[in-house]
Design a protein around this motif. Sequence first.
Motif, PDB file in Angstrom:
ATOM      1  N   LYS A 165      -7.413 -92.591   7.020  1.00 52.27           N
ATOM      2  CA  LYS A 165      -8.208 -93.473   6.164  1.00 52.27           C
ATOM      3  C   LYS A 165      -7.532 -94.835   5.983  1.00 52.27           C
ATOM      4  CE  LYS A 165     -10.644 -89.923   3.491  1.00 52.27           C
ATOM      5  NZ  LYS A 165     -10.812 -89.277   2.161  1.00 52.27           N
ATOM      6  N   LYS A 166      -6.258 -94.873   6.189  1.00 50.24           N
ATOM      7  CA  LYS A 166      -5.540 -96.161   6.105  1.00 50.24           C
ATOM      8  C   LYS A 166      -5.957 -97.097   7.232  1.00 50.24           C
ATOM      9  CE  LYS A 166      -0.841 -98.116   6.119  1.00 50.24           C
ATOM     10  NZ  LYS A 166      -1.155 -99.167   5.132  1.00 50.24           N
ATOM     11  N   PHE A 167      -6.471 -96.528   8.327  1.00 46.53           N
ATOM     12  CA  PHE A 167      -6.827 -97.315   9.508  1.00 46.53           C
ATOM     13  C   PHE A 167      -8.291 -97.046   9.875  1.00 46.53           C
ATOM     14  CE2 PHE A 167      -2.386 -95.777   9.797  1.00 46.53           C
ATOM     15  CZ  PHE A 167      -1.726 -96.982   9.611  1.00 46.53           C
ATOM     16  N   PRO A 168      -9.235 -97.696   9.203  1.00 47.00           N
ATOM     17  CA  PRO A 168     -10.662 -97.368   9.361  1.00 47.00           C
ATOM     18  C   PRO A 168     -11.205 -97.519  10.782  1.00 47.00           C
ATOM     19  CG  PRO A 168     -10.295 -98.774   7.439  1.00 47.00           C
ATOM     20  CD  PRO A 168      -9.012 -98.734   8.186  1.00 47.00           C
ATOM     21  N   GLN A 169     -10.594 -98.377  11.591  1.00 45.30           N
ATOM     22  CA  GLN A 169     -11.098 -98.603  12.949  1.00 45.30           C
ATOM     23  C   GLN A 169     -10.554 -97.600  13.959  1.00 45.30           C
ATOM     24  OE1 GLN A 169     -13.490-100.932  13.279  1.00 45.30           O
ATOM     25  NE2 GLN A 169     -13.207-101.171  11.056  1.00 45.30           N
ATOM     26  N   TYR A 170      -9.746 -96.645  13.490  1.00 43.17           N
ATOM     27  CA  TYR A 170      -9.073 -95.714  14.393  1.00 43.17           C
ATOM     28  C   TYR A 170      -9.518 -94.286  14.109  1.00 43.17           C
ATOM     29  CZ  TYR A 170      -6.167 -99.657  15.732  1.00 43.17           C
ATOM     30  OH  TYR A 170      -5.742-100.858  16.205  1.00 43.17           O
ATOM     31  N   VAL A 171      -9.600 -93.478  15.176  1.00 47.50           N
ATOM     32  CA  VAL A 171     -10.144 -92.124  15.055  1.00 47.50           C
ATOM     33  C   VAL A 171      -9.109 -91.026  15.326  1.00 47.50           C
ATOM     34  CG1 VAL A 171     -12.425 -92.948  15.739  1.00 47.50           C
ATOM     35  CG2 VAL A 171     -10.892 -92.009  17.482  1.00 47.50           C
ATOM     36  N   PHE A 172      -7.958 -91.404  15.833  1.00 51.73           N
ATOM     37  CA  PHE A 172      -6.945 -90.410  16.204  1.00 51.73           C
ATOM     38  C   PHE A 172      -5.570 -91.031  16.018  1.00 51.73           C
ATOM     39  CE2 PHE A 172      -4.051 -88.268  19.133  1.00 51.73           C
ATOM     40  CZ  PHE A 172      -4.367 -86.920  18.939  1.00 51.73           C
ATOM     41  N   GLY A 173      -4.600 -90.194  15.635  1.00 52.56           N
ATOM     42  CA  GLY A 173      -3.251 -90.719  15.452  1.00 52.56           C
ATOM     43  C   GLY A 173      -2.185 -89.656  15.555  1.00 52.56           C
ATOM     44  N   GLN A 174      -0.970 -90.123  15.791  1.00 56.01           N
ATOM     45  CA  GLN A 174       0.195 -89.249  15.884  1.00 56.01           C
ATOM     46  C   GLN A 174       1.235 -89.721  14.879  1.00 56.01           C
ATOM     47  OE1 GLN A 174       0.806 -90.499  19.836  1.00 56.01           O
ATOM     48  NE2 GLN A 174      -0.449 -88.898  20.790  1.00 56.01           N
ATOM     49  N   ALA A 175       1.794 -88.795  14.136  1.00 50.74           N
ATOM     50  CA  ALA A 175       2.852 -89.107  13.171  1.00 50.74           C
ATOM     51  C   ALA A 175       4.157 -88.494  13.661  1.00 50.74           C
ATOM     52  CB  ALA A 175       2.487 -88.561  11.796  1.00 50.74           C
ATOM     53  N   PHE A 176       5.237 -89.258  13.584  1.00 49.40           N
ATOM     54  CA  PHE A 176       6.538 -88.732  14.019  1.00 49.40           C
ATOM     55  C   PHE A 176       7.659 -89.641  13.519  1.00 49.40           C
ATOM     56  CE2 PHE A 176       4.683 -91.295  17.386  1.00 49.40           C
ATOM     57  CZ  PHE A 176       5.706 -92.151  17.783  1.00 49.40           C
ATOM     58  N   THR A 177       8.859 -89.141  13.633  1.00 46.60           N
ATOM     59  CA  THR A 177      10.067 -89.908  13.320  1.00 46.60           C
ATOM     60  C   THR A 177      10.822 -90.147  14.612  1.00 46.60           C
ATOM     61  OG1 THR A 177      10.241 -88.963  11.094  1.00 46.60           O
ATOM     62  CG2 THR A 177      12.251 -89.898  12.046  1.00 46.60           C
ATOM     63  N   THR A 178      11.207 -91.402  14.819  1.00 46.50           N
ATOM     64  CA  THR A 178      11.989 -91.726  16.011  1.00 46.50           C
ATOM     65  C   THR A 178      13.171 -92.594  15.591  1.00 46.50           C
ATOM     66  OG1 THR A 178      11.871 -92.554  18.285  1.00 46.50           O
ATOM     67  CG2 THR A 178      10.583 -93.757  16.626  1.00 46.50           C
ATOM     68  N   LEU A 179      13.786 -93.228  16.557  1.00 43.25           N
ATOM     69  CA  LEU A 179      14.959 -94.065  16.295  1.00 43.25           C
ATOM     70  C   LEU A 179      14.653 -95.522  16.597  1.00 43.25           C
ATOM     71  CD1 LEU A 179      17.399 -91.589  17.954  1.00 43.25           C
ATOM     72  CD2 LEU A 179      17.825 -92.492  15.668  1.00 43.25           C
ATOM     73  N   LYS A 180      15.319 -96.390  15.878  1.00 47.68           N
ATOM     74  CA  LYS A 180      15.254 -97.820  16.166  1.00 47.68           C
ATOM     75  C   LYS A 180      16.663 -98.291  16.481  1.00 47.68           C
ATOM     76  CE  LYS A 180      12.992-102.059  14.603  1.00 47.68           C
ATOM     77  NZ  LYS A 180      14.029-103.064  14.879  1.00 47.68           N
ATOM     78  N   CYS A 181      16.787 -98.970  17.596  1.00 52.67           N
ATOM     79  CA  CYS A 181      18.087 -99.451  18.076  1.00 52.67           C
ATOM     80  C   CYS A 181      18.039-100.973  18.099  1.00 52.67           C
ATOM     81  CB  CYS A 181      18.350 -98.877  19.469  1.00 52.67           C
ATOM     82  SG  CYS A 181      19.860 -99.466  20.238  1.00 52.67           S
ATOM     83  N   GLU A 182      18.712-101.597  17.167  1.00 54.50           N
ATOM     84  CA  GLU A 182      18.637-103.046  17.012  1.00 54.50           C
ATOM     85  C   GLU A 182      19.726-103.712  17.859  1.00 54.50           C
ATOM     86  OE1 GLU A 182      18.389-103.978  12.850  1.00 54.50           O
ATOM     87  OE2 GLU A 182      16.482-102.916  12.690  1.00 54.50           O
ATOM     88  N   CYS A 183      19.290-104.307  18.967  1.00 50.54           N
ATOM     89  CA  CYS A 183      20.237-104.795  19.969  1.00 50.54           C
ATOM     90  C   CYS A 183      21.173-105.906  19.488  1.00 50.54           C
ATOM     91  CB  CYS A 183      19.488-105.235  21.225  1.00 50.54           C
ATOM     92  SG  CYS A 183      19.018-103.830  22.269  1.00 50.54           S
TER      93      CYS A 183
END
Length: 381
Positions: A165-183
């Motif tokens: 519902k946060k994204f009204p124009q979207y019908v499918f989504g994936q939730a996950f945790t990943t890593l961010k590597c700040e170069c």
Amino acid sequence: MGSSFAFPLSQGTRPARHCKTSFGARDFGGFQDCFFRDRPMDTARIAVVGAGVVGLSTAVCISKLVPQCSVTIISDKFTPDTTSDVAAGMLIPHTYPDTPIHTQKQWFRETFNHLFAIANSAEAGDAGVHLVSGWQIFQSTPTEEVPFWADVVLGFRRMTEAELKKFPQYVFGQAFTTLKCECPAYLPWLEKRIKGSGGWMLTRRIDDLWELYPSFDIVVNCSGLGSRQLAGDSKIFPVRGQVLQVQAPWVEHFIRDGSGLTYIYPGTSHVTLGGTRQKGDWNLSPDAENSREILSRCCALEPSLHGACNIREKVGLRPYRPGVRLQTELLARDGRRLPVVHHYGHGSGGISVHWGTALEAARLVSECVHVLRTPIPKSKL
């Protein structure tokens, strides 16, 4: 590569020193005398060309995996002036059409595990590596609802109707945790490790890999787009990426359109908004219209970004290729031979697989070193 050739190795016992310097001469004679005098007789002299995340991680892996070697990184640009410094650094894999999926998954898993260990250590802050959770969203249900990397990231699941519902124009989504590597933090952290293991940094532009002969026994080509010239590779070309770096500390979750073109990636010092994907465009100057479009698209996903401030524009040229080139080549000219390990062509997926491909490149270097140390059999009379 066969075992019918060998190269003289450097000599001596003087401990390694490290510096970042510049040489103007076209040959490395003075460099060789200064840096390699008194090294052990069977030390393999390895030059890594390129100082982005691929070059530096390869140098670290070589230092760890290849015994009795000296590693010198040679590049005309070091951090903070590399393409890697512009990358948002999110570990969400790009798919390479010319590379088997199982290979890509191995590269991603090895990279994720490497960075996850850093994120769980006291080094996390200095290295610029941290966990981040969020959503990847689609305007139509993707053919592949569960991507090949789903069991590598943490807590991968399909988004709920309430979340969508946060994204009204979207019908499918994936939730996950990943890593961010700040170069901007990770690259100096890698440099520190290279220097700590006795490596060298040499600021210099290389126009021909033969410039490194005979001062080095093996060359590792991590020059990215420079491989168009250095390796004569017409398959590699730039894909221009422009991003905005903004202050919006209330944004804590990443949001990524499934196309990969629009994304919001929160980091430790700023939020990265993207992006563009302009094939064959060499322009490194920010484009005002691109910036307006990026901000508009990101605000459509996260309206609170209308309140973002201190907007900075960044541009990088991704070294795109249908598949990463990980290959040994034996160059020959006028009776001289120079083994080269090619390691380039990561495109927009370099951060996500850099450690996995660096381990593979180091294994190829180890094979070259083994050949160097294998005596040429004497022909029977």
